[in-house]
Design a protein around this motif. Structure first.
Motif, PDB file in Angstrom:
ATOM      1  N   SER A  27     -25.352  14.537 -82.274  1.00 27.58           N
ATOM      2  CA  SER A  27     -24.219  15.471 -82.235  1.00 27.58           C
ATOM      3  C   SER A  27     -24.749  16.888 -82.075  1.00 27.58           C
ATOM      4  O   SER A  27     -25.799  17.227 -82.622  1.00 27.58           O
ATOM      5  N   PRO A  28     -24.034  17.738 -81.345  1.00 31.05           N
ATOM      6  CA  PRO A  28     -24.480  19.116 -81.185  1.00 31.05           C
ATOM      7  C   PRO A  28     -24.300  19.914 -82.478  1.00 31.05           C
ATOM      8  O   PRO A  28     -23.469  19.594 -83.312  1.00 31.05           O
ATOM      9  N   GLY A  29     -25.107  20.952 -82.636  1.00 28.58           N
ATOM     10  CA  GLY A  29     -24.981  21.843 -83.781  1.00 28.58           C
ATOM     11  C   GLY A  29     -26.185  21.778 -84.693  1.00 28.58           C
ATOM     12  O   GLY A  29     -26.862  20.756 -84.796  1.00 28.58           O
ATOM     13  N   ILE A  30     -26.454  22.906 -85.349  1.00 25.81           N
ATOM     14  CA  ILE A  30     -27.655  23.014 -86.177  1.00 25.81           C
ATOM     15  C   ILE A  30     -27.606  22.092 -87.392  1.00 25.81           C
ATOM     16  O   ILE A  30     -28.599  21.473 -87.758  1.00 25.81           O
ATOM     17  N   TRP A  31     -26.442  21.966 -88.045  1.00 26.06           N
ATOM     18  CA  TRP A  31     -26.375  21.127 -89.246  1.00 26.06           C
ATOM     19  C   TRP A  31     -26.515  19.645 -88.915  1.00 26.06           C
ATOM     20  O   TRP A  31     -27.280  18.943 -89.603  1.00 26.06           O
ATOM     21  N   PRO A  32     -25.848  19.126 -87.878  1.00 31.27           N
ATOM     22  CA  PRO A  32     -26.101  17.718 -87.527  1.00 31.27           C
ATOM     23  C   PRO A  32     -27.560  17.492 -87.091  1.00 31.27           C
ATOM     24  O   PRO A  32     -28.142  16.452 -87.411  1.00 31.27           O
ATOM     25  N   ALA A  33     -28.130  18.464 -86.397  1.00 27.52           N
ATOM     26  CA  ALA A  33     -29.526  18.318 -85.963  1.00 27.52           C
ATOM     27  C   ALA A  33     -30.463  18.328 -87.168  1.00 27.52           C
ATOM     28  O   ALA A  33     -31.402  17.522 -87.243  1.00 27.52           O
ATOM     29  N   ALA A  34     -30.225  19.219 -88.111  1.00 32.16           N
ATOM     30  CA  ALA A  34     -31.057  19.258 -89.319  1.00 32.16           C
ATOM     31  C   ALA A  34     -30.948  17.944 -90.080  1.00 32.16           C
ATOM     32  O   ALA A  34     -31.965  17.378 -90.525  1.00 32.16           O
TER      33      ALA A  34
ATOM     34  N   CYS B 146     -32.691  23.781 -79.711  1.00 30.80           N
ATOM     35  CA  CYS B 146     -31.822  23.700 -78.539  1.00 30.80           C
ATOM     36  C   CYS B 146     -32.190  24.826 -77.580  1.00 30.80           C
ATOM     37  O   CYS B 146     -31.917  26.001 -77.852  1.00 30.80           O
ATOM     38  N   ASN B 147     -32.869  24.464 -76.511  1.00 31.55           N
ATOM     39  CA  ASN B 147     -33.268  25.434 -75.483  1.00 31.55           C
ATOM     40  C   ASN B 147     -34.069  26.606 -76.055  1.00 31.55           C
ATOM     41  O   ASN B 147     -33.836  27.758 -75.727  1.00 31.55           O
ATOM     42  N   ASP B 148     -35.028  26.265 -76.906  1.00 33.79           N
ATOM     43  CA  ASP B 148     -35.883  27.276 -77.532  1.00 33.79           C
ATOM     44  C   ASP B 148     -37.345  27.051 -77.190  1.00 33.79           C
ATOM     45  O   ASP B 148     -38.227  27.276 -78.022  1.00 33.79           O
ATOM     46  N   ALA B 149     -37.636  26.601 -75.982  1.00 30.87           N
ATOM     47  CA  ALA B 149     -38.998  26.212 -75.612  1.00 30.87           C
ATOM     48  C   ALA B 149     -40.023  27.299 -75.899  1.00 30.87           C
ATOM     49  O   ALA B 149     -41.088  27.008 -76.460  1.00 30.87           O
ATOM     50  N   ASP B 150     -39.732  28.540 -75.542  1.00 27.36           N
ATOM     51  CA  ASP B 150     -40.709  29.614 -75.743  1.00 27.36           C
ATOM     52  C   ASP B 150     -40.954  29.878 -77.226  1.00 27.36           C
ATOM     53  O   ASP B 150     -42.099  30.031 -77.663  1.00 27.36           O
TER      54      ASP B 150
ATOM     55  N   ASP C  98     -34.330  17.393 -80.920  1.00 21.48           N
ATOM     56  CA  ASP C  98     -33.863  17.948 -79.645  1.00 21.48           C
ATOM     57  C   ASP C  98     -32.336  17.896 -79.623  1.00 21.48           C
ATOM     58  O   ASP C  98     -31.734  16.845 -79.506  1.00 21.48           O
ATOM     59  N   ASN C  99     -31.748  19.068 -79.737  1.00 20.73           N
ATOM     60  CA  ASN C  99     -30.298  19.197 -79.811  1.00 20.73           C
ATOM     61  C   ASN C  99     -29.727  19.463 -78.424  1.00 20.73           C
ATOM     62  O   ASN C  99     -29.150  20.508 -78.152  1.00 20.73           O
ATOM     63  N   ARG C 100     -29.977  18.485 -77.522  1.00 20.41           N
ATOM     64  CA  ARG C 100     -29.463  18.525 -76.149  1.00 20.41           C
ATOM     65  C   ARG C 100     -30.036  19.672 -75.310  1.00 20.41           C
ATOM     66  O   ARG C 100     -29.328  20.306 -74.526  1.00 20.41           O
ATOM     67  N   SER C 101     -31.318  19.928 -75.473  1.00 24.17           N
ATOM     68  CA  SER C 101     -31.976  20.985 -74.694  1.00 24.17           C
ATOM     69  C   SER C 101     -32.000  20.636 -73.218  1.00 24.17           C
ATOM     70  O   SER C 101     -32.165  19.470 -72.842  1.00 24.17           O
TER      71      SER C 101
END
Length: 123
Positions: free
Chosen positions: A54-61, A4-8, A31-34
């Motif tokens: 869904s937003p959040g690290i656990w749903p994304a994982a 999520c918004n970690d492009a670099d 892509d967690n809504r970047s």
């Protein structure tokens, strides 16, 4: 790999994956809504991009786990920098010990103060 918004960070992580001594069978970036260039950068590096419902690290994982087609899933965060033999060591451990289902290892915090790095190692 949730992102999520970690492009670099993601560019560095994907470059480290591309330099593995044992290449990944597939690389999935969730892509967690970047709102930055994370998804485009992942695609440019050859990763498959899957949107997170869904937003959040656990749903994304969980979304990434569900999207994986390989038998072995190696989980990373977008700000990780795996050593060049990371996947080879996972492969070797699983090959040598078929009874093993899960492998975990240490994490080293980088680009932070010595205090934060020390806390990360301890916790």
């Amino acid at each position: 790999m949730p992102c999520c918004n970690d492009a670099d960070f993601l560019v560095v992580c994907l470059a480290a994956l591309a330099a593995q001594t044992r290449l990944a069978d597939e690389v999935i970036v969730v892509d967690n809504r970047s709102t930055d260039a994370s998804a485009a950068g992942a695609r440019a590096a050859g990763a498959r991009v899957v949107p997170a419902p869904s937003p959040g690290i656990w749903p994304a994982a969980a979304t990434g786990f569900d999207a994986a087609s390989s038998e072995v899933i190696a989980r990373l965060d977008a700000d990780s920098i795996p050593p060049a033999d990371w996947l080879a060591r996972i492969d070797a451990t699983l090959s040598e010990s078929p009874e093993v289902d899960i492998i975990t290892g240490p994490g080293d915090f980088y680009d932070c103060s010595p205090t934060v790095a020390r806390l990360g190692r301890v916790l």
